[in-house]
Motif scaffolding. Sequence first.
Motif, mmCIF file in Angstrom:
data_model
loop_
_atom_site.group_PDB
_atom_site.id
_atom_site.type_symbol
_atom_site.label_atom_id
_atom_site.label_comp_id
_atom_site.label_asym_id
_atom_site.label_seq_id
_atom_site.Cartn_x
_atom_site.Cartn_y
_atom_site.Cartn_z
ATOM 1 N N UNK A 63 56.085 38.477 39.133
ATOM 2 C CA UNK A 63 55.785 37.052 39.271
ATOM 3 C C UNK A 63 55.901 36.332 37.940
ATOM 4 N N UNK A 64 55.442 36.957 36.866
ATOM 5 C CA UNK A 64 55.553 36.333 35.537
ATOM 6 C C UNK A 64 57.016 36.148 35.146
ATOM 7 N N UNK A 65 57.876 37.072 35.580
ATOM 8 C CA UNK A 65 59.303 36.922 35.301
ATOM 9 C C UNK A 65 59.921 35.794 36.128
ATOM 10 N N UNK A 66 59.417 35.591 37.365
ATOM 11 C CA UNK A 66 59.895 34.468 38.173
ATOM 12 C C UNK A 66 59.550 33.149 37.495
ATOM 13 N N UNK A 67 58.314 33.053 36.974
ATOM 14 C CA UNK A 67 57.898 31.831 36.274
ATOM 15 C C UNK A 67 58.718 31.642 34.999
ATOM 16 N N UNK A 68 59.002 32.744 34.290
ATOM 17 C CA UNK A 68 59.867 32.657 33.110
ATOM 18 C C UNK A 68 61.270 32.198 33.495
ATOM 19 N N UNK A 69 61.737 32.654 34.662
ATOM 20 C CA UNK A 69 63.024 32.194 35.194
ATOM 21 C C UNK A 69 63.023 30.685 35.410
ATOM 22 N N UNK A 70 61.869 30.170 35.845
ATOM 23 C CA UNK A 70 61.743 28.739 36.054
ATOM 24 C C UNK A 70 61.843 27.931 34.778
ATOM 25 N N UNK A 71 61.645 28.584 33.635
ATOM 26 C CA UNK A 71 61.798 27.926 32.329
ATOM 27 C C UNK A 71 63.235 28.016 31.834
ATOM 28 N N UNK A 72 63.828 29.198 31.948
ATOM 29 C CA UNK A 72 65.129 29.434 31.327
ATOM 30 C C UNK A 72 66.294 28.935 32.196
ATOM 31 N N UNK A 73 66.112 28.887 33.518
ATOM 32 C CA UNK A 73 67.194 28.418 34.394
ATOM 33 C C UNK A 73 67.612 26.982 34.090
ATOM 34 N N UNK A 74 66.668 26.029 34.009
ATOM 35 C CA UNK A 74 67.094 24.657 33.671
ATOM 36 C C UNK A 74 67.771 24.572 32.311
ATOM 37 N N UNK A 75 67.240 25.300 31.329
ATOM 38 C CA UNK A 75 67.823 25.257 29.987
ATOM 39 C C UNK A 75 69.260 25.754 29.995
ATOM 40 N N UNK A 76 69.505 26.882 30.668
ATOM 41 C CA UNK A 76 70.834 27.484 30.673
ATOM 42 C C UNK A 76 71.829 26.652 31.478
ATOM 43 N N UNK A 77 71.427 26.244 32.674
ATOM 44 C CA UNK A 77 72.347 25.519 33.554
ATOM 45 C C UNK A 77 72.762 24.179 32.962
ATOM 46 N N UNK A 78 71.774 23.416 32.491
ATOM 47 C CA UNK A 78 72.069 22.078 31.966
ATOM 48 C C UNK A 78 72.855 22.161 30.659
ATOM 49 N N UNK A 79 72.467 23.064 29.770
ATOM 50 C CA UNK A 79 73.171 23.198 28.482
ATOM 51 C C UNK A 79 74.632 23.576 28.687
ATOM 52 N N UNK A 80 74.906 24.494 29.603
ATOM 53 C CA UNK A 80 76.285 24.936 29.818
ATOM 54 C C UNK A 80 77.127 23.839 30.461
ATOM 55 N N UNK A 81 76.510 23.043 31.363
ATOM 56 C CA UNK A 81 77.258 21.962 32.010
ATOM 57 C C UNK A 81 77.555 20.833 31.031
ATOM 58 N N UNK A 82 76.547 20.429 30.263
ATOM 59 C CA UNK A 82 76.746 19.356 29.279
ATOM 60 C C UNK A 82 77.701 19.804 28.182
ATOM 61 N N UNK A 83 77.707 21.115 27.896
ATOM 62 C CA UNK A 83 78.613 21.650 26.871
ATOM 63 C C UNK A 83 80.073 21.425 27.185
ATOM 64 N N UNK A 84 80.388 21.115 28.445
ATOM 65 C CA UNK A 84 81.771 20.818 28.815
ATOM 66 C C UNK A 84 82.319 19.580 28.130
ATOM 67 N N UNK A 85 81.421 18.734 27.630
ATOM 68 C CA UNK A 85 81.869 17.541 26.896
ATOM 69 C C UNK A 85 82.669 17.908 25.650
ATOM 70 N N UNK A 86 82.409 19.084 25.086
ATOM 71 C CA UNK A 86 83.149 19.522 23.889
ATOM 72 C C UNK A 86 84.636 19.699 24.185
ATOM 73 N N UNK A 87 84.950 20.019 25.436
ATOM 74 C CA UNK A 87 86.357 20.180 25.815
ATOM 75 C C UNK A 87 86.999 18.819 26.035
ATOM 76 N N UNK A 88 86.267 17.901 26.670
ATOM 77 C CA UNK A 88 86.829 16.589 26.976
ATOM 78 C C UNK A 88 86.780 15.617 25.816
#
Length: 756
Positions: A143-168
């Motif tokens: 359960x503690x890992x699920x809650x940790x997932x709830x922290x790292x998932x938004x950070x990883x998903x949003x950072x990688x998507x916004x990082x696409x601006x470096x290509x454009x």
Amino acid sequence: MILRKFLLAFQTLGIVFGDVGTSPLYTFSVMFSKAPVNGNEDVLGALSLVLYTLILVPLIKYVLIVLWANDDGEGGTFALYSLICRHAKVSLLPNQLPSDARISSFRLKVPSAELERSLKIKERLETSLTLKKLLLMLVLAGTSMVIADGVVTPAMSVMSAVGGLKVGVSGIKQDEVVMISVAFLVILFSVQKYGTSKVGIVVGPTLFVWFCSLAGIGIYNLLKYDTHVLRAFNPIHIYYFFKRNSTKAWYSLGGCLLCVTGSEAMFADLCYFSVRSVQLTFVFVVLPCLLLGYLGQAAYLMENHDDTTQAFFSSVPSGAFWPVLLISNIAALIASRTMTTATFSCIKQSTALGCFPRLKIVHTSRKFMGQIYIPVMNWFLLFFSLVLVCKISSIYEIGNAYGIAELGVMMMTTILVTLVMLLIWQINIIIVLSFACIFLGLELTFFSSVLWSVGDGSWIILLFAIVIFLIMYIWNYGSKLKYETEVKQKMSMDLLRQLGPNLGTVRAPGIGLLYNELAKGIPAIFGHFLTTLPAVHSMIIFVCIKYVPVPVVPQSERFLFRRVCPKSFHIFRCVARYGYKDVRKENHQTFEQLLIESIEKFIRREAQERSLESDGDDGDSDSEEEHSFSRVLIAPNGSVYSLGVPLLTEFRDASKSSAQASTSEEVKPESSSSPTLSDAEQSLEKELSFIRKAKESGVVYLLGHGDIRARKDSWFIKKLVINYFYAFLRKNCRRGIANLSVPHSHLIQVGMTYMV
């Protein structure tokens, strides 16, 4: 009906599959940062690794096996723990009652006699305190890992998507990417309160467009660059990949794991949808689109070995870049919600089972009671996601942290499902061992890879998970000590009888509801009320709010009543039972009305039983409580209830049922002057009239705040845990009666401290 299924399919995409759907944004980039491409064989090897990881983990393990280990539609580590608790007495909190097993939603399957293995495992679990503690620690770790997932998932998903601006946009810098990501995260968590169904309908079509984009880009790249990447379906290329890169290939396993992030969310978010809808959506929509997306990226990389930093956005056709960038950012925000909703579900389950401090829970849907929002946890997750984005701005390091959190909960799920297979499913031991060895071995291999790189900055998420684990363990430990102490110090029934019907004080008109956590016995706090207050109410009901290890308790089986002491004392015990998925939204007036109606039914049924049983014993004691369960009442629906503790189910033919039960017992000889039927009816009406008058005089809630302190001769660690950490959590958690919205004018509170 068709429209409803269509909307449900869209919501399934938006709620359950957002996380795994955005994994193509960063999987190859993280993999090739650890094992750089030196030839086409490296691309084929990495692709083959990704393809078979997708097939083994999300498809075979979760979709085909783990989803079936749900607890009446509830998924997640605590749902598995609840399922195990129903089939074996492994809960550390000793508040179980034999009557709990008679709840219709229990549907207990006793291990069959011919399968001695299941019986031995059950007996071993129930008799070993060490195994009980180990099982609980595994559940808390997951359960503690699920809650940790709830922290790292938004950070990883949003950072990688916004990082696409470096290509454009060639001139954009990493600091600007971080600032945009922070803004997106704030917006994301701000709309979380609007609920799953409202947001799911909006984001479902968007994610459907995203999956179609993945498939379309994949097909375009396959046709344009190299269709030979289809050879990656031959697993021999995995062997060649490790042979060429050895240690670097092993490091890249942490990146490969990212292609299955969100698999656990499929199980944890199961409460929102049916198993079949999740399975069909994954097999026919999600998996084909993901496979095409990865094949297309690999085809592009076969001719562009240097574009691995932003592998996904580099492979997007120039004419479609900006629309895809926009959709990918929306999809990333959706993916961030996936583990957030899973986190809310796990916290609610763990709170109900006594393993997490009570928090305010908002139910966001009137139709689906599983759709919830927890304000405190929402802002808590936002804060730590922002810290992670600002502190670790590299998606490679965040990806490693992602892998640690994801693998932790995956391994716990594998162990618990293995136990479910042995104890409950009772399937062939070879199948069980194959499942455990294949998937646990695979996950341990991945875990060794991500753990080796823990010093890169991913230790932050590991530390976060440890802190959450300690909070949960301390809360469970303190609650267990408090309950055990209350059981030891409960009032003697003989003492209460000696005080007489007036209880040694003045009995004022009205009903007093004394809230406590004891499922049986007289709480010590009641003696404190007797010595502190100048008078007590003419009718006292000990109310115990008790969560049982089932998702839902039917309303007709909610209350369990028993008379305490002789009839003239007017003291009752009521156990209000809830499942961990039940919604406690009734206000205090509704609760009081239900309680009074239920107690009147109980008294009427008790009178019926007494007339049939000729049993003149009015009191109850601990020994009598245990004995009373041997007397049974058979309801018309086939359910078996105790005559001593009848459940409040409506009987269409109560007299007939009771007569059936009484034929199996020897009728005790009556006392010298047996009351006539009219006397019994007069006594019944007199007691019912007394209850109604007491209700008219008012209902007061007697709250006993029992705190615990470690004894002076206790170990230093115990003093630190109980006197400071547990006391802090208890002081800042939500009170159990808060859901009833009781006015302060109806409350009387008395504090009491137990030394443990």
